[in-house]
Design an enzyme around this catalytic site. Structure first.
Site, short mmCIF file in Angstrom:
data_model
loop_
_atom_site.label_atom_id
_atom_site.label_comp_id
_atom_site.label_asym_id
_atom_site.label_seq_id
_atom_site.Cartn_x
_atom_site.Cartn_y
_atom_site.Cartn_z
N ASP A 9 0.88 -1.16 0.00
CA ASP A 9 0.00 0.00 0.00
C ASP A 9 0.93 1.23 0.00
O ASP A 9 2.09 1.12 0.42
CB ASP A 9 -0.87 -0.03 1.26
CG ASP A 9 -1.57 1.29 1.49
OD1 ASP A 9 -2.22 1.77 0.56
OD2 ASP A 9 -1.46 1.84 2.61
N ASP A 11 -0.21 5.09 0.62
CA ASP A 11 -0.53 6.12 1.62
C ASP A 11 -0.58 5.54 3.03
O ASP A 11 -1.40 4.67 3.32
CB ASP A 11 -1.87 6.79 1.28
CG ASP A 11 -1.77 7.61 0.01
OD1 ASP A 11 -0.91 8.48 -0.05
OD2 ASP A 11 -2.54 7.33 -0.94
#
Ligand code: XBP
Ligand code: MG
Length: 243
Positions: A9, A11
């Site tokens: 991922d 953010d």
């Protein structure tokens, strides 16, 4: 089952970007003279809606930002306000204002040395992703990532599995051959719904969330004994599932 790929991922996991996103939203609101301001407390709640455009739409619909003055922001306006926000965000992160989270660079280096593939499954989009790379590892490093799935490529953002399913399809791998690295409950739910095991690194916005079923929850990846620990956690889990 050997670990063949690590799916990152972006953010909150790769870098602590959410304060930069929040600041960029607020600057865009000021430029548009909207009189809105998202403080940390409000943004924590709004983060439950992943994707900047979706978050804006949710805010307009459910927080009555104009105090009931019948103000309507249609999708076109949301797109253009979000574009403005994205430009502001990109200018900031491109300059290196948001570093990689501790331990990320080492995981990437070790994975490459071990021939484990790298991939990205993020709710944000390609332009802001590139800007973040420009400000951290350098844009050339994006080529190390064999599969990249970004928000606007799928119908449903996290916690739906779409981004992870697309990443797996691009990698040509099964979920039991990969591991996801996430920072949030919505990310964990998205990965789990795609059949992936997940290691969590919490941050200030997600430290109070619960992560049922996660392989491990760390403050940051320096607590991890390198990619070898990811490999052994993955191996143990797959063995446990088979017995
Ligand atoms: C991150 C997001 C993103 C960013 C803003 O979720 O929800 O929306 O907050 O990015 P995750 P954009 O880490 O689970 O992928 O404004 O570019 O959408
Ligand atoms: Mg995240």
């Amino acid at each position: 089952m050997t670990l063949k790929a690590i799916i990152f991922d972006i953010d909150g996991t790769f870098a602590e970007t959410e304060e930069a996103h929040r600041a960029a939203f607020n600057t865009a609101f000021e430029k548009w003279d909207l009189g809105w301001h998202w403080d940390v407390e409000l943004y924590s709640k709004l983060l439950e809606i992943t994707g900047g455009k979706e978050r804006l739409r949710h805010f307009v619909r459910h927080y009555d930002p104009e105090g009931g003055s019948h103000f309507i922001m249609d999708d076109e306006m949301i797109w253009s306000l979000h574009n403005r926000k994205t430009e502001i965000y990109m200018d900031r992160v491109r300059g290196g204002s948001v570093p990689l989270r501790p331990g990320i660079a080492l995981v990437i280096k070790e994975a490459r040395e071990k021939g484990i593939k790298l991939a990205i499954a993020t709710t944000t989009n390609m332009k802001p992703l590139k800007a973040l790379f420009e400000g951290t590892l350098g844009i050339a490093a994006l080529r190390w990532f064999e599969a990249i799935a970004v928000g606007d490529m799928v119908e449903n953002k996290k916690p739906a599995p779409d981004l992870y399913l697309l990443t797996l399809e691009k990698l040509g791998l099964r979920p039991d051959e990969c591991i996801a690295l996430e920072d949030s409950r919505s990310g964990l739910d998205a990965a789990a719904a795609a059949g992936l095991e997940t290691v969590i690194t919490v941050n200030t916005y997600t430290q109070d969330q619960e992560f049922p079923g996660a392989l491990a929850v760390f403050s940051n990846l320096t607590e991890l004994a390198g990619v070898a620990q990811l490999q052994s956690m993955h191996q143990n889990k797959q063995t446990e599932k088979q017995t």
